[in-house]
Design a protein around this motif. Sequence first.
Motif, PDB file in Angstrom:
ATOM      1  N   TYR A   1       6.918 -24.285  93.937  1.00 51.05           N
ATOM      2  CA  TYR A   1       6.644 -24.519  95.021  1.00 51.05           C
ATOM      3  C   TYR A   1       5.454 -24.040  96.450  1.00 51.05           C
ATOM      4  O   TYR A   1       5.126 -22.898  96.328  1.00 51.05           O
ATOM      5  CB  TYR A   1       7.812 -24.382  96.112  1.00 51.05           C
ATOM      6  CG  TYR A   1       8.277 -24.983  97.691  1.00 51.05           C
ATOM      7  CD1 TYR A   1       8.673 -26.099  96.900  1.00 51.05           C
ATOM      8  CD2 TYR A   1       7.359 -24.487  98.503  1.00 51.05           C
ATOM      9  CE1 TYR A   1       8.948 -26.612  98.563  1.00 51.05           C
ATOM     10  CE2 TYR A   1       8.079 -25.133 100.188  1.00 51.05           C
ATOM     11  CZ  TYR A   1       8.408 -26.594  99.726  1.00 51.05           C
ATOM     12  OH  TYR A   1       8.769 -26.902 100.405  1.00 51.05           O
ATOM     13  N   LEU A   2       5.278 -25.283  96.422  1.00 55.60           N
ATOM     14  CA  LEU A   2       3.620 -25.326  97.820  1.00 55.60           C
ATOM     15  C   LEU A   2       3.875 -25.209  98.900  1.00 55.60           C
ATOM     16  O   LEU A   2       4.782 -26.841  99.035  1.00 55.60           O
ATOM     17  CB  LEU A   2       2.938 -25.869  96.769  1.00 55.60           C
ATOM     18  CG  LEU A   2       2.278 -25.017  95.592  1.00 55.60           C
ATOM     19  CD1 LEU A   2       0.672 -26.277  95.194  1.00 55.60           C
ATOM     20  CD2 LEU A   2       1.253 -24.139  96.151  1.00 55.60           C
ATOM     21  N   ALA A   3       3.468 -25.043  99.936  1.00 54.52           N
ATOM     22  CA  ALA A   3       3.788 -25.723 101.880  1.00 54.52           C
ATOM     23  C   ALA A   3       2.044 -25.689 101.635  1.00 54.52           C
ATOM     24  O   ALA A   3       1.538 -25.126 101.781  1.00 54.52           O
ATOM     25  CB  ALA A   3       4.441 -24.404 102.712  1.00 54.52           C
ATOM     26  N   PHE A   4       2.294 -27.024 103.038  1.00 57.28           N
ATOM     27  CA  PHE A   4       1.200 -27.796 102.831  1.00 57.28           C
ATOM     28  C   PHE A   4       1.154 -27.068 104.553  1.00 57.28           C
ATOM     29  O   PHE A   4       2.226 -28.444 105.250  1.00 57.28           O
ATOM     30  CB  PHE A   4       1.643 -29.193 102.349  1.00 57.28           C
ATOM     31  CG  PHE A   4       0.996 -29.162 100.770  1.00 57.28           C
ATOM     32  CD1 PHE A   4      -0.971 -29.264 100.306  1.00 57.28           C
ATOM     33  CD2 PHE A   4       2.238 -28.560 100.108  1.00 57.28           C
ATOM     34  CE1 PHE A   4      -1.069 -29.047  98.287  1.00 57.28           C
ATOM     35  CE2 PHE A   4       1.590 -28.905  98.580  1.00 57.28           C
ATOM     36  CZ  PHE A   4       0.765 -29.119  98.001  1.00 57.28           C
ATOM     37  N   PRO A   5       0.110 -28.315 105.143  1.00 55.24           N
ATOM     38  CA  PRO A   5       0.103 -28.419 106.599  1.00 55.24           C
ATOM     39  C   PRO A   5       0.909 -29.455 106.827  1.00 55.24           C
ATOM     40  O   PRO A   5       1.047 -30.489 106.244  1.00 55.24           O
ATOM     41  CB  PRO A   5      -1.099 -28.553 106.521  1.00 55.24           C
ATOM     42  CG  PRO A   5      -2.074 -27.991 105.751  1.00 55.24           C
ATOM     43  CD  PRO A   5      -1.080 -27.941 104.750  1.00 55.24           C
ATOM     44  N   ALA A   6       2.012 -29.373 108.362  1.00 52.25           N
ATOM     45  CA  ALA A   6       2.646 -30.195 108.064  1.00 52.25           C
ATOM     46  C   ALA A   6       2.489 -31.446 107.913  1.00 52.25           C
ATOM     47  O   ALA A   6       3.341 -32.545 107.632  1.00 52.25           O
ATOM     48  CB  ALA A   6       4.236 -29.855 109.237  1.00 52.25           C
ATOM     49  N   PHE A   7       2.035 -32.372 109.037  1.00 50.49           N
ATOM     50  CA  PHE A   7       1.137 -33.485 109.653  1.00 50.49           C
ATOM     51  C   PHE A   7       0.252 -33.849 108.964  1.00 50.49           C
ATOM     52  O   PHE A   7       0.864 -35.198 107.796  1.00 50.49           O
ATOM     53  CB  PHE A   7       0.608 -33.574 110.343  1.00 50.49           C
ATOM     54  CG  PHE A   7       1.577 -33.512 111.969  1.00 50.49           C
ATOM     55  CD1 PHE A   7       3.081 -33.645 112.282  1.00 50.49           C
ATOM     56  CD2 PHE A   7       0.922 -33.599 113.272  1.00 50.49           C
ATOM     57  CE1 PHE A   7       3.809 -33.573 113.128  1.00 50.49           C
ATOM     58  CE2 PHE A   7       2.133 -34.131 114.009  1.00 50.49           C
ATOM     59  CZ  PHE A   7       3.500 -33.923 114.433  1.00 50.49           C
TER      60      PHE A   7
ATOM     61  N   GLY B   1      -8.059 -34.524 106.473  1.00 45.61           N
ATOM     62  CA  GLY B   1      -6.408 -33.937 106.414  1.00 45.61           C
ATOM     63  C   GLY B   1      -6.496 -33.145 107.675  1.00 45.61           C
ATOM     64  O   GLY B   1      -6.055 -33.164 108.323  1.00 45.61           O
ATOM     65  N   GLY B   2      -7.766 -32.575 107.905  1.00 40.34           N
ATOM     66  CA  GLY B   2      -7.997 -31.875 108.827  1.00 40.34           C
ATOM     67  C   GLY B   2      -7.422 -32.303 110.190  1.00 40.34           C
ATOM     68  O   GLY B   2      -7.340 -31.889 111.005  1.00 40.34           O
TER      69      GLY B   2
ATOM     70  N   LEU C   1     -12.921 -35.719 111.597  1.00 43.77           N
ATOM     71  CA  LEU C   1     -13.677 -35.049 111.002  1.00 43.77           C
ATOM     72  C   LEU C   1     -13.376 -34.644 108.906  1.00 43.77           C
ATOM     73  O   LEU C   1     -13.396 -35.743 108.897  1.00 43.77           O
ATOM     74  CB  LEU C   1     -12.234 -33.836 111.591  1.00 43.77           C
ATOM     75  CG  LEU C   1     -12.141 -33.913 113.342  1.00 43.77           C
ATOM     76  CD1 LEU C   1     -11.296 -33.350 113.430  1.00 43.77           C
ATOM     77  CD2 LEU C   1     -13.701 -32.584 113.433  1.00 43.77           C
ATOM     78  N   GLY C   2     -13.303 -33.876 108.766  1.00 40.38           N
ATOM     79  CA  GLY C   2     -13.874 -33.374 107.099  1.00 40.38           C
ATOM     80  C   GLY C   2     -12.195 -33.002 106.950  1.00 40.38           C
ATOM     81  O   GLY C   2     -10.828 -33.257 106.974  1.00 40.38           O
ATOM     82  N   MET C   3     -12.049 -31.759 105.721  1.00 31.95           N
ATOM     83  CA  MET C   3     -11.442 -31.694 104.718  1.00 31.95           C
ATOM     84  C   MET C   3     -10.102 -32.677 104.224  1.00 31.95           C
ATOM     85  O   MET C   3      -9.147 -32.563 104.765  1.00 31.95           O
ATOM     86  CB  MET C   3     -10.321 -30.751 105.982  1.00 31.95           C
ATOM     87  CG  MET C   3      -9.048 -29.369 105.596  1.00 31.95           C
ATOM     88  SD  MET C   3      -7.874 -28.960 106.775  1.00 31.95           S
ATOM     89  CE  MET C   3      -9.091 -28.409 107.067  1.00 31.95           C
ATOM     90  N   HIS C   4     -11.109 -33.077 103.874  1.00 33.66           N
ATOM     91  CA  HIS C   4     -10.516 -34.573 102.900  1.00 33.66           C
ATOM     92  C   HIS C   4      -9.082 -33.932 101.737  1.00 33.66           C
ATOM     93  O   HIS C   4      -8.252 -34.364 102.051  1.00 33.66           O
ATOM     94  CB  HIS C   4     -11.458 -35.094 101.728  1.00 33.66           C
ATOM     95  CG  HIS C   4     -10.948 -36.096 100.692  1.00 33.66           C
ATOM     96  ND1 HIS C   4     -11.482 -37.306 101.106  1.00 33.66           N
ATOM     97  CD2 HIS C   4      -9.458 -35.803 100.202  1.00 33.66           C
ATOM     98  CE1 HIS C   4     -10.385 -37.714  99.482  1.00 33.66           C
ATOM     99  NE2 HIS C   4      -9.634 -37.164  99.512  1.00 33.66           N
ATOM    100  N   TYR C   5      -9.162 -32.730 100.793  1.00 35.66           N
ATOM    101  CA  TYR C   5      -7.719 -32.795 100.737  1.00 35.66           C
ATOM    102  C   TYR C   5      -6.916 -31.049 101.465  1.00 35.66           C
ATOM    103  O   TYR C   5      -8.243 -30.283 102.024  1.00 35.66           O
ATOM    104  CB  TYR C   5      -8.069 -32.106  99.187  1.00 35.66           C
ATOM    105  CG  TYR C   5      -6.472 -31.710  98.660  1.00 35.66           C
ATOM    106  CD1 TYR C   5      -6.011 -33.795  98.686  1.00 35.66           C
ATOM    107  CD2 TYR C   5      -6.179 -30.642  97.822  1.00 35.66           C
ATOM    108  CE1 TYR C   5      -4.519 -33.288  97.391  1.00 35.66           C
ATOM    109  CE2 TYR C   5      -4.795 -30.630  97.182  1.00 35.66           C
ATOM    110  CZ  TYR C   5      -4.696 -31.396  97.163  1.00 35.66           C
ATOM    111  OH  TYR C   5      -3.110 -31.560  96.872  1.00 35.66           O
TER     112      TYR C   5
END
Length: 351
Positions: free
Chosen positions: A231-237, A171-172, A122-126
């Motif tokens: 503060y930023l929250a990101f996709p956890a894994f 990251g996806g 899959l994609g979503m590099h960042y």
Amino acid sequence: MSRLNRLENFLLQHPTVAGISIGLVDEYQVSGHAVGHATISSNEVLDASHYLQCASLSKTVATAFAIEYFASRGVDFLTTRVNDILSSAGAEWRIKVNPESRLPQSMADSITINMLVNHTALGMHYVFGVPLTEEYPGPIGFLTANPVAKKLGYNPLLLEREPGTKFSYSGGGYVVLEYLIETLEGRPISEVTRAFLDRVGLQEFTFSQLVMPLNAKLAHGYLSPSEEVPYLAFPAFAAGALCTPRALAQFLTNLAAAYRCPAGISGISHHTARLMLGDATSVDLGAMDFMGAKMGLGVFVATAGPNKLMLHQAANDGYRGVYMLCFDGPDAGKGFVILCNGDNPAVLLIS
């Protein structure tokens, strides 16, 4: 000159970085070292107990957890297809092909769990961070690019290439993995993973981004000493964990020991370590061009003479990091985890 004095000298030479924290591994023994500031505005000094965003270093821990999780359910990590599990669980989302790619849907249906973590599907590099002023989209929002996610730069995640044939940092895949496990469990990934984290030496590590552990101290991210990152929250894994470098170093030390010990160690099985780091599952397919190393499961694997090394890089807004640990060979049990609460200038400091 002591290690701490050397660190302080490094930081003086790189005044654009707020602080640096290191988990040092020597003969399988872990120590923590830190200098600089956790928060510049309050003049709070950074110490080894401060949590920092570890960005993509989250992926290694997430992978180890996922392998152990699916093994406990009798699910083969290398052959089980993601869409089959999602279908059995009655999930609202499935991996689909991008119609413009002209790939058959059967290719999306053929994606196995391991392809989510070796970056060959899959994609979503960042993955982009979510400010506290926005409603957190959750995995399904990131995957479908709901209005908040779309505003932040996300697009719907679709299959764009033949799975298993080419490395492309993703990251996806980890957003899908998080969605998959949360769907099976019906509860947040921070809750699902907690018992595992405690077993493997990661008491100072959390996938909970909006509620910090009791008494935990956070080092704030900085683009420059005069520009703090909200503060930023990101996709956890994919990039959302917070930890101390010494805790992550202890986990990697345990992973290295489990690789060498048939009985496993500290909650990590020999099977899991061999899947992540072994020659049988390490592939190039373009990983060498990207990282100068092969891609294992959730971790890059390199060789240096007779030594084998695990390594990974980290980059979130206002944070940079890297780890490298020898897991096999004459220098086994030596390495480091480095995290800085600084942006691109921190890469030079780390180097």
